[in-house]
Design an enzyme around this catalytic site. Structure first.
Site, PDB file in Angstrom:
ATOM      1  N   ARG A 138       0.828  -1.224   0.073  1.00  0.00           N
ATOM      2  CA  ARG A 138       0.022  -0.085  -0.068  1.00  0.00           C
ATOM      3  C   ARG A 138       0.632   1.144   0.002  1.00  0.00           C
ATOM      4  NH1 ARG A 138      -4.286  -0.440   4.653  1.00  0.00           N
ATOM      5  NH2 ARG A 138      -4.748   1.465   3.949  1.00  0.00           N
TER       6      ARG A 138
ATOM      7  N   HIS B 237      -7.147   7.734  11.949  1.00  0.00           N
ATOM      8  CA  HIS B 237      -6.648   6.331  11.965  1.00  0.00           C
ATOM      9  C   HIS B 237      -5.238   6.144  11.466  1.00  0.00           C
ATOM     10  CE1 HIS B 237     -11.086   5.288  10.562  1.00  0.00           C
ATOM     11  NE2 HIS B 237     -11.305   5.467  11.786  1.00  0.00           N
TER      12      HIS B 237
ATOM     13  N   ASN C 200     -20.361  12.205  -2.682  1.00  0.00           N
ATOM     14  CA  ASN C 200     -20.108  10.840  -2.781  1.00  0.00           C
ATOM     15  C   ASN C 200     -20.955  10.376  -4.336  1.00  0.00           C
ATOM     16  OD1 ASN C 200     -20.201   8.004  -2.511  1.00  0.00           O
ATOM     17  ND2 ASN C 200     -19.770   8.023  -0.477  1.00  0.00           N
TER      18      ASN C 200
ATOM     19  N   ALA D 110     -15.348  13.512  -5.775  1.00  0.00           N
ATOM     20  CA  ALA D 110     -14.817  14.707  -4.972  1.00  0.00           C
ATOM     21  C   ALA D 110     -13.935  15.585  -5.928  1.00  0.00           C
ATOM     22  CB  ALA D 110     -13.919  14.053  -3.904  1.00  0.00           C
TER      23      ALA D 110
END
Ligand code: BV8
Length: 250
Positions: free
Chosen positions: A72, A125, A219, A237
């Site tokens: 990632r 997060h 969205n 977006a």
């Protein structure tokens, strides 16, 4: 054809004293970073991210989880902030220049908001570019390059892990407190690119609704939040945010 925005939205944004923005994986989608809901590619297609992003998965197979995050990080390193990230950074600088409070709360761990120039960022997060010791729970900036996966902590020889919040782990208290404070004191709240399925982040928009703030969702799809919002702008977006900034022409 230029995008049309509800006049009320433009008016309130023009006079807002405090704006809170919550972003999810969707705002990085146009940068080529797969969202959690999209199937993962290649080797990782066989795994469910919510099964990998847990302390149990790391304890069971630290090498697999560490390599997933290496994959990632490599993906995000090749990605660039898209017009959605840049529009938020520009909106922040224009609103703060006129004395408004602007808080960007993100569920994302890719660091693209920082690279786009956003300043007041609350990372709910964590951040995949920070690494911490699994045992000591302290950030580690460097370690001997032994090609081990995962590497070992230079202080206690425990295993290193990404400094992100896994499922079943509590969010960092300072970040959560800052996000709750921003949601409870804003005039306008945006939820952008979030599926509104992951808690406690998904509860933040409801704090703004209780406060009577103007609430906006951006969205391409409907989410569980859609019907509770003042406005739900259906689209990407990276297209809506630059058009909104233009319509505001602060
Ligand atoms: C907690 C970091 C309590 C890691 C992430 C059982 C046991 C324990 C907890 C739970 C449980 N059951 C439920 C819970 C709570 C759990 C939870 O919410 N689970 C869900 C699955 C039901 N939450 C937690 O575990 C949290 N911690 O509760 O702790 C506690 C308290 C005290 C002591 C101990 C424990 C921790 C949650 C954080 C998990 N970590 N990320 C990593 O990234 O590897 S979450 C991760 O998934 C992301 O950060 C993000 O938050 C989430 C994915 O959501 P989205 O960002 O919304 O992305 P998604 O792909 O879902 O959707 C993308 C959206 O974008 C879509 O709507 C799409 O339409 C839209 N989109 C697509 N393209 C675009 C677009 N939008 C705009 N423009 C586009 N171009």
């Amino acid at each position: 054809m230029p995008l049309e925005f509800p006049p009320q939205l433009i008016e309130i944004l023009r006079s807002a004293k405090s704006i809170a923005i919550l972003t999810g994986a969707g705002i990085s989608a146009e940068s080529g970073v797969p969202t959690f809901r999209e199937a993962q590619t290649g080797l990782w297609a066989q795994y469910d991210p919510t099964e990998l992003a847990t302390p149990e998965a790391f304890r069971r197979n630290p090498k697999l989880v560490w390599e997933w995050y290496e994959w990632r990080r490599a993906l995000v390193a090749k990605a660039s902030p898209n017009p959605g990230h840049v529009a938020l950074a520009n909106l922040e600088s224009q609103l703060t220049a006129r004395g408004s409070r602007f808080t960007l709360i993100t569920q994302n761990v890719d660091g693209l908001h920082q690279r786009a120039g956003s300043q007041n960022i609350v990372e709910l997060h964590g951040n995949v570019w920070r690494t911490k010791c699994f045992d000591e729970d302290v950030v580690v900036d460097s370690w001997p390059d032994t090609n081990e996966a995962p590497p070992h902590c230079p202080h206690c020889n425990g295993l290193l892990r990404p400094d992100v919040v896994w499922f079943g782990e509590p969010l960092p208290r300072p970040a959560l407190d800052a996000a709750v404070d921003a949601a409870q004191s804003c005039d306008a709240f945006f939820s952008i690119g979030a599926s509104s399925l992951v808690h406690p982040a998904a509860s933040l928009p409801y704090l703004a609704i209780e406060r009577g703030a103007l609430t906006v969702e951006i969205n391409p799809d409907e989410t569980p939040l859609t019907r509770a919002m003042t406005h739900s702008l259906r689209g990407k977006a990276g297209e809506i945010l630059p058009a909104l900034l233009k319509a505001l022409s602060l």
